[in-house]
Design an enzyme around this catalytic site. Sequence first.
Site, PDB file in Angstrom:
ATOM      1  N   ASP A  13       0.810  -1.226   0.000  1.00 16.42           N
ATOM      2  CA  ASP A  13       0.000   0.000   0.000  1.00 16.42           C
ATOM      3  C   ASP A  13       0.841   1.273   0.000  1.00 16.42           C
ATOM      4  O   ASP A  13       0.426   2.304   0.526  1.00 16.42           O
ATOM      5  CB  ASP A  13      -0.964   0.024   1.216  1.00 16.42           C
ATOM      6  N   LYS A  16       1.915   2.163  -5.105  1.00 16.75           N
ATOM      7  CA  LYS A  16       2.446   1.607  -6.365  1.00 16.75           C
ATOM      8  C   LYS A  16       1.515   1.916  -7.532  1.00 16.75           C
ATOM      9  O   LYS A  16       1.956   2.268  -8.623  1.00 16.75           O
ATOM     10  CB  LYS A  16       2.634   0.079  -6.233  1.00 16.75           C
ATOM     11  N   GLY A  40      -4.500  -4.224  -3.764  1.00 22.01           N
ATOM     12  CA  GLY A  40      -5.468  -3.176  -4.077  1.00 22.01           C
ATOM     13  C   GLY A  40      -4.671  -1.963  -4.487  1.00 22.01           C
ATOM     14  O   GLY A  40      -4.000  -1.360  -3.661  1.00 22.01           O
ATOM     15  N   HIS A  41      -4.680  -1.647  -5.772  1.00 26.55           N
ATOM     16  CA  HIS A  41      -3.874  -0.540  -6.289  1.00 26.55           C
ATOM     17  C   HIS A  41      -4.807   0.578  -6.742  1.00 26.55           C
ATOM     18  O   HIS A  41      -5.607   0.385  -7.657  1.00 26.55           O
ATOM     19  CB  HIS A  41      -2.985  -1.029  -7.441  1.00 26.55           C
ATOM     20  N   GLN A 220       1.968  -6.053  -3.199  1.00 27.92           N
ATOM     21  CA  GLN A 220       2.412  -6.136  -1.801  1.00 27.92           C
ATOM     22  C   GLN A 220       3.716  -5.337  -1.633  1.00 27.92           C
ATOM     23  O   GLN A 220       3.947  -4.406  -2.375  1.00 27.92           O
ATOM     24  CB  GLN A 220       2.577  -7.593  -1.343  1.00 27.92           C
TER      25      GLN A 220
HETATM   26  P1  GDP Z   1      -0.685   0.350  -3.570  1.00 32.27           P
HETATM   27  O1  GDP Z   1      -1.289  -0.911  -3.056  1.00 32.27           O
HETATM   28  O2  GDP Z   1       0.785   0.419  -3.326  1.00 32.27           O
HETATM   29  O3  GDP Z   1      -1.020   0.632  -4.995  1.00 32.27           O
HETATM   30  O4  GDP Z   1      -1.328   1.523  -2.698  1.00 32.27           O
HETATM   31  P2  GDP Z   1      -2.892   1.693  -2.338  1.00 32.27           P
HETATM   32  O5  GDP Z   1      -3.599   2.185  -3.530  1.00 32.27           O
HETATM   33  O6  GDP Z   1      -3.423   0.483  -1.658  1.00 32.27           O
HETATM   34  O7  GDP Z   1      -2.803   2.779  -1.193  1.00 32.27           O
HETATM   35  C1  GDP Z   1      -2.269   4.034  -1.405  1.00 32.27           C
HETATM   36  C2  GDP Z   1      -3.365   5.090  -1.129  1.00 32.27           C
HETATM   37  O8  GDP Z   1      -2.776   6.361  -1.030  1.00 32.27           O
HETATM   38  C3  GDP Z   1      -4.380   5.191  -2.249  1.00 32.27           C
HETATM   39  O9  GDP Z   1      -5.634   5.491  -1.705  1.00 32.27           O
HETATM   40  C4  GDP Z   1      -3.858   6.342  -3.090  1.00 32.27           C
HETATM   41  O10 GDP Z   1      -4.889   7.024  -3.811  1.00 32.27           O
HETATM   42  C5  GDP Z   1      -3.298   7.231  -2.019  1.00 32.27           C
HETATM   43  N1  GDP Z   1      -2.151   8.063  -2.426  1.00 32.27           N
HETATM   44  C6  GDP Z   1      -1.159   7.761  -3.304  1.00 32.27           C
HETATM   45  N2  GDP Z   1      -0.251   8.761  -3.347  1.00 32.27           N
HETATM   46  C7  GDP Z   1      -0.676   9.689  -2.486  1.00 32.27           C
HETATM   47  C8  GDP Z   1      -0.155  10.953  -2.047  1.00 32.27           C
HETATM   48  O11 GDP Z   1       0.914  11.397  -2.441  1.00 32.27           O
HETATM   49  N3  GDP Z   1      -0.884  11.634  -1.112  1.00 32.27           N
HETATM   50  C9  GDP Z   1      -2.045  11.165  -0.596  1.00 32.27           C
HETATM   51  N4  GDP Z   1      -2.681  11.893   0.313  1.00 32.27           N
HETATM   52  N5  GDP Z   1      -2.566   9.986  -0.980  1.00 32.27           N
HETATM   53  C10 GDP Z   1      -1.882   9.264  -1.895  1.00 32.27           C
HETATM   54  P1  IMO Z   2      -0.883  -4.143  -2.217  1.00 32.57           P
HETATM   55  O1  IMO Z   2      -0.469  -4.723  -3.533  1.00 32.57           O
HETATM   56  C1  IMO Z   2      -0.877  -4.491   2.129  1.00 32.57           C
HETATM   57  C2  IMO Z   2      -1.026  -8.538   3.792  1.00 32.57           C
HETATM   58  C3  IMO Z   2      -2.260  -8.955   4.547  1.00 32.57           C
HETATM   59  C4  IMO Z   2      -1.636  -9.897   5.563  1.00 32.57           C
HETATM   60  C5  IMO Z   2      -0.549 -10.588   4.748  1.00 32.57           C
HETATM   61  C6  IMO Z   2      -0.951 -11.934   4.185  1.00 32.57           C
HETATM   62  O2  IMO Z   2      -2.170  -3.406  -2.268  1.00 32.57           O
HETATM   63  O3  IMO Z   2       0.227  -3.364  -1.621  1.00 32.57           O
HETATM   64  P2  IMO Z   2      -2.535 -12.631   2.176  1.00 32.57           P
HETATM   65  O4  IMO Z   2      -3.991 -12.382   1.955  1.00 32.57           O
HETATM   66  O5  IMO Z   2      -1.650 -12.082   1.113  1.00 32.57           O
HETATM   67  O6  IMO Z   2      -2.226 -14.059   2.489  1.00 32.57           O
HETATM   68  O7  IMO Z   2      -2.205 -11.832   3.532  1.00 32.57           O
HETATM   69  O8  IMO Z   2      -0.238  -9.711   3.682  1.00 32.57           O
HETATM   70  N1  IMO Z   2      -1.257  -8.039   2.415  1.00 32.57           N
HETATM   71  C7  IMO Z   2      -1.170  -6.750   2.062  1.00 32.57           C
HETATM   72  N2  IMO Z   2      -0.930  -5.651   2.797  1.00 32.57           N
HETATM   73  N3  IMO Z   2      -1.007  -4.386   0.788  1.00 32.57           N
HETATM   74  C8  IMO Z   2      -1.207  -5.478   0.034  1.00 32.57           C
HETATM   75  O9  IMO Z   2      -1.207  -5.437  -1.317  1.00 32.57           O
HETATM   76  C9  IMO Z   2      -1.340  -6.727   0.661  1.00 32.57           C
HETATM   77  N4  IMO Z   2      -1.574  -7.987   0.230  1.00 32.57           N
HETATM   78  C10 IMO Z   2      -1.499  -8.770   1.303  1.00 32.57           C
HETATM   79  O10 IMO Z   2      -2.885  -7.864   5.157  1.00 32.57           O
HETATM   80  O11 IMO Z   2      -1.002  -9.167   6.578  1.00 32.57           O
HETATM   81 MG    MG Z   3      -2.853  -1.539  -1.835  1.00 38.10          MG
END
Ligand code: GDP
Ligand code: IMO
Ligand code: MG
Length: 417
Positions: A13, A16, A40-41, A220
């Site tokens: 999270d 990416k 979840g991207h 991840q």
């Molecule tokens: P990922 O799994 O690495 O793709 O990241 P996620 O999408 O799960 O979580 C990142 C969250 O931060 C998302 O809700 C993005 O929209 C948000 N985000 C990304 N870059 C920024 C930033 O520079 N500032 C803020 N406030 N939010 C951001």
């Molecule tokens: P993105 O791509 C954050 C975590 C789960 C748990 C552990 C194992 O959005 O960054 P799993 O269901 O994979 O067997 O769970 O890994 N986890 C993540 N945490 N971002 C993710 O993906 C994750 N995918 C799995 O919360 O701790």
């Molecule tokens: Mg994510």
Amino acid sequence: MAADLIVGIQWGDEGKGKIVDLLAQEYDVVCRYQGGHNAGHTIVVDGKSLALHLIPSGILNPNATNIIGNGVVVSPEALIKEMEQFDDLQGRLLISDKAHLIFKYHEAIDKAKERLRGKNAIGTTGRGIGPAYADKVARQGHRVGELKDIDKLAQKIMDYFAMNEAYFKALGVETPSLEELKKELAHYRDALMPYVIDATNYLWELLALGEHKILLEGAQGTMLDIDHGTYPYVTSSNTIAAGACTGLGLAPKDIGRVIGIAKAYCTRVGNGPFPTEDFGPDGERLRRQGHEFGTTTGRPRRCGWFDAVAAKYACRLNGCDELAIMKLDVLDGFEKIKVASAYEYEGERIDYVPSDLENVTPIYVEFDGWESVAGVRRWEDLPTEAKLYIEGIEDLVETKITIISTSPDREDTIVRK
Ligand code: GDP
Ligand code: IMO
Ligand code: MG
């Protein structure tokens, strides 16, 4: 031309999705190489938000081809649902015939095992990821290409249930009926087979032509890697850059620039060691300002300070050429900002990540805060304190920071030459 790679260097999270989407505007092909719909991207363009789980984050570039590699575990149900959001995927989405399938029983096993673990639960996303990878390694999994012959696949699944009857009974997982199973598989076949190819050969051909820009999208983060993360509190795949080789059929030499993605602080969902976690008002404030709730499960994320020791470890593991620092705006208004520069471990000061990370205490350095960086798009426009913070991290992690993100929106990004 080598393929460039995006990899999370914390616990997932990191943002990416935003960076892959931003860079994908200049790439022809974007590939996922591991993980599944546990990812979840999030992508935000002009205030409109899109959450992707299996489809690579290059999908908003209408000219890019998006590939789901052999190292990904694919829930056909989740993928079909995700595909329904788009109306023109033919030719823009390709799925490796060697990617393993996640079935409903994998999800049921995942959830049952978490229940049985009780207080030692991993805190998985409950998506069946671990059980699907376990079946792959135990050589009893099923691959996307097997959807070609659903009668054969359905029989194999029934045999698998018969062989593991006692195990499934103990976990409370029901045996499907053959007829229902065939119906379900036929639906998956019809929806997915038009997209299925030999993705490895396809990529090799593109690489040989040397005319296409290819981007590899990690899911991840490094600290969740099955080998190098905080085992057993990890996911079930190799999340690090090396996973792109096995997860797509690439050789190490096929990989070019490696960009590590980190937040300006740290978060973690699920259980396991997190040295810089802040249990007080600062952690709460990071969660609130950063909207730190999971994209996939909605769970509140644990929050804390940037961990330069873990980040340096991750940069070495991935061979990061550069870093993107995300969510700098979430630190707006903090008077002081802490960064872990070393750990105390067994009575000594160390600057590496031991395999029992739960036994370290972080040693912090403090930076002055700033008022606001939200929406800033040029390095020159950042407050001095924010520049010093970025440069401080750069020194501690020994890696160049070339991208700084100041809001969820694609445009609110500083690219530092
Ligand atoms: P990922 O799994 O690495 O793709 O990241 P996620 O999408 O799960 O979580 C990142 C969250 O931060 C998302 O809700 C993005 O929209 C948000 N985000 C990304 N870059 C920024 C930033 O520079 N500032 C803020 N406030 N939010 C951001
Ligand atoms: P993105 O791509 C954050 C975590 C789960 C748990 C552990 C194992 O959005 O960054 P799993 O269901 O994979 O067997 O769970 O890994 N986890 C993540 N945490 N971002 C993710 O993906 C994750 N995918 C799995 O919360 O701790
Ligand atoms: Mg994510």
